[in-house]
Design a protein around this motif. Structure first.
Motif, short mmCIF file in Angstrom:
data_model
loop_
_atom_site.label_atom_id
_atom_site.label_comp_id
_atom_site.label_asym_id
_atom_site.label_seq_id
_atom_site.Cartn_x
_atom_site.Cartn_y
_atom_site.Cartn_z
N LYS A 25 0.80 -1.35 -0.01
CA LYS A 25 -0.03 -0.23 -0.07
C LYS A 25 0.80 1.35 -0.02
N SER A 26 1.86 1.30 1.06
CA SER A 26 2.39 2.58 1.16
C SER A 26 3.64 2.64 0.02
N SER A 27 3.80 1.54 -0.52
CA SER A 27 4.70 1.70 -1.77
C SER A 27 3.99 2.18 -3.06
N VAL B 103 3.65 -1.41 9.91
CA VAL B 103 4.64 0.01 9.86
C VAL B 103 3.46 1.24 9.87
N THR B 104 2.26 1.03 9.01
CA THR B 104 1.45 2.12 9.06
C THR B 104 0.34 1.69 10.22
N ARG B 105 0.42 2.61 11.12
CA ARG B 105 -0.32 2.46 12.44
C ARG B 105 -1.42 3.73 12.77
N ILE C 280 -5.58 8.48 1.18
CA ILE C 280 -5.64 7.92 2.64
C ILE C 280 -4.86 6.79 2.72
N ASP C 281 -3.67 6.65 3.56
CA ASP C 281 -3.02 5.31 3.60
C ASP C 281 -3.56 4.88 4.93
N LEU C 282 -4.08 3.54 5.07
CA LEU C 282 -4.35 3.11 5.96
C LEU C 282 -3.64 1.96 6.68
MG MG Z 1 2.11 0.67 4.88
#
Ligand code: MG
Ligand code: GDP
Length: 614
Positions: A51-53, A71-73, A145-147
């Motif tokens: 996702k983040s990538s 990682v994404t919290r 929106i990154d979740l």
């Molecule tokens: Mg992430």
């Protein structure tokens, strides 16, 4: 800029402004706001699905914490603002409004730190979003929106509820109909096991707002490919599937930069025997364009409803502004004018109370109709004019020389001492009227809507009114006491002229001195004094109200604020603005309201401009 760019940019700017005002959507479940009416893109997928990538390659910048594990919290609301060519690129956090980040590795660090600030250095999650804006000539206008990634089991350090907590949080973002779902699934897993697709199917069963993204195509087993998914045969969505090749962990460790990564991705598709026929519809750059185009059509379709929401909100805000009161002018003249207007508004209401337009003034007449007569009736004349007391007073008045005809001194002393009793009820009436007036001032201040926002002026006005009422009371008090004293200083001659005739009528004309010292004689004196006092009492029952109305009520109507007006007229600019000091909470509310109003009005103008430009 094309219409498309400006349209999405507009939505972005509105969302940005909403965010600054705290009008943003998010997990807090705020009221439906403008933000909620505008589309945004939420990235959903299992943990480490990429996702983040994907977000980073859409932005074209390294700035997100990435890696294995959770990682994404916290949700990251990422707003991309396209700027003019040649402008420097920078990022800005809502929680650090003054700081412009040009070093994107510091952005990553700040995201980590800000996450830790809420969750601690644990593996816990928080639904409170971090807001980040990126300004760059190389991005398209988008809100993404990154979740946190969906998981299946809680790992060490996480509560058992984490799996459900994450799903619930993600769900609040993707279930809103304005949300566009970027469903990320890794190609090296069976699509049937994709968490992203599972959730997307639940909240968007028709698939009209779901974009399927397949990452890690490069990691598929040799001899397999993802054509069934990419060509829509495995799982059909209304939007086309997009395949992606992000940087591997090894690339990241080697600091392969984004430009290189994008080039490699392009080359991957162009040279792939499986996907080369789809090359123009694959990759992160294509995905960014696809999203942007989709957003444009969504926004276009929504313009009428967004417009009407904006108009409705403007109306609401305008009426709230009216309710809060418009901002006060800064120059002394206008302030003086405002103060006088406010005083007049209060004075008008106060007069209405006295004149019967509003309740309360009638209580003054209650004083005269009930309280005063009752008090007069209660005066202890029975005791004062008892046989014993009359005898005593008359005898003392005569001294050693017995009176010859009538006991003039005795009468005078009895009458004068009786009249003293009237001072009490007279003063009590004045006080009662005073308290009614004071209460009406208090009430009228409370009822003057315009004054509500000015607590200082309210209390000054009350103080000035009370002082004026105090002066009126003093004047009234002196006047009624004077009325009582006047009764004592000159007795009604007529009354006494009639007395001997009554005596004659009583049948004792020739022998007035015979029963001079008998009880009958004193009883007659008592009865004469008593009827004289009754006559005076009747007179005062009428004249005390006249005096009180004249000195207090009439004056309150005519000149309650005269003194205050003179004082205010002498005040300088600074003192005037002090009088117009507002409740700070109210000022803050007005400020917020004004800001919102400005935002919504700008939004309306921009939307009008865009929709007419077609
Ligand atoms: Mg992430
Ligand atoms: P997230 O947890 O969904 O945000 O996933 P990340 O973007 O943090 O990626 C997780 C890991 O997978 C990282 O080490 C990435 O480098 C790696 N990764 C993501 N996408 C790809 C891809 O397309 N190919 C390869 N080889 N690795 C990828």
């Amino acid at each position: 800029m094309t219409t498309m760019e400006s349209l999405i940019g507009l939505v972005n700017r509105i969302q940005r402004a909403c965010t600054v005002l705290g009008d943003h959507g998010g997990a807090e479940g705020a009221l439906p706001t403008l933000w909620e009416a505008l589309p945004s893109v939420a990235v959903v997928g299992g943990q480490s699905s990429g996702k983040s990538s994907v977000l980073e390659s859409i932005v074209g910048r390294d700035f997100l914490p990435r890696g294995s594990g959770i990682v994404t919290r916290r949700p990251l609301v990422l707003q991309l603002h396209k700027t003019e060519e040649g402008q420097p690129e920078y990022a800005e956090f809502l929680h650090l409004p003054k700081r412009k980040f040009t070093d994107f590795s510091l952005v990553r660090k700040e995201i980590q730190d800000e996450t830790d600030r809420l969750t601690g250095k644990t593996k816990q999650i928080s639904p409170v979003p971090i807001h980040l804006s990126i300004y760059s000539p190389f991005v398209v206008n988008l809100t993404l929106i990154d979740l946190p990634g969906l998981t299946k089991v809680a790992v060490e350090g996480q509560p058992d509820s984490i799996v459900q907590d994450i799903e619930n949080m993600v769900r609040t973002y993707v279930e809103k109909p304005n949300s566009i779902i970027l469903a990320i699934s890794p190609a090296n897993q069976d699509i049937a096991t994709s968490d992203a697709i599972k959730l997307a199917r639940e909240v968007d069963p028709t698939g009209e707002r779901t974009f399927g993204v397949l990452t890690k195509l490069d990691l598929m087993d040799k001899g397999t490919n993802a054509l069934d998914v990419l060509e829509g045969r495995s799982y059909k969505l209304q939007q086309p599937w997009v395949g992606i090749v992000n940087r591997s962990q090894a690339d990241i460790n080697k600091n392969v930069d984004m430009i290189v990564a994008r080039r490699k991705e392009r080359e991957y598709f162009a040279n792939s025997p499986d996907y080369s026929h789809l090359a123009s519809k694959m990759g992160s750059e294509y995905l960014a364009k696809l999203l942007s185009r989709h957003l444009e059509s969504v926004i276009r379709a929504r313009i009428p409803s967004i417009s009407s929401l904006i108009t409705k909100t403007i109306d609401e805000l305008e009426s709230e502004m009216d309710h809060l009161g418009r901002p006060i002018a800064l120059d002394a003249g206008a302030q003086l004018y405002t103060i006088l207007e406010l005083c007049r508004a209060f004075d008008k209401i106060f007069k209405e109370h006295l004149e019967g337009g509003r309740p309360g003034g009638d209580r003054i007449y209650g004083v005269f109709d009930n309280q005063l007569p009752a008090a007069l009736k209660k005066l202890p004349f029975d005791r004062h004019l008892s046989l014993q007391n009359v005898k005593k007073v008359v005898s003392e008045a005569d001294g050693y020389q017995p009176h010859l005809i009538a006991p003039e001194q005795g009468y005078r002393r009895l009458i004068e001492s009786s009249l003293n009793y009237f001072r009490g009820p007279a003063e009590a009436s004045v006080d009662a009227v005073h308290f009614v007036l004071k209460e009406l001032v208090r009430k009228s201040i409370g009822e003057t809507q315009e004054l509500k926002r000015f607590p200082t002026l309210q209390s000054e006005l009350a103080a000035a009114s009370y002082q004026a009422l105090e002066r009126f009371r003093e004047d009234s008090r002196k006047t009624v006491i004077r009325l009582v004293d006047m009764e004592a200083s000159y007795l009604t001659v007529d009354f006494f002229r009639k007395l001997p005739q009554e005596v004659e009528k009583a049948g004792n004309p020739a022998t007035p001195t015979v029963d001079r010292y008998t009880d009958g004689h004193f009883r007659r004196i008592a009865s004469n004094v008593s009827s004289y006092i009754s006559m005076v009492s009747e007179t005062l029952k009428n004249s005390i109200p006249k005096a009180a109305v004249y000195c207090q009520v009439r004056e309150a109507k005519r000149s309650l604020l005269n003194h205050f007006y003179t004082l205010v007229g002498k005040k300088e600019g600074k003192q005037l603005s002090q009088l117009l000091d507002e409740d700070p909470a109210l000022m803050e509310r007005r400020l917020q309201c004004a800001k919102r109003l400005e935002l919504y009005k700008n939004a309306r103008d921009e939307i009008d401009a865009v929709s007419w430009a077609r």
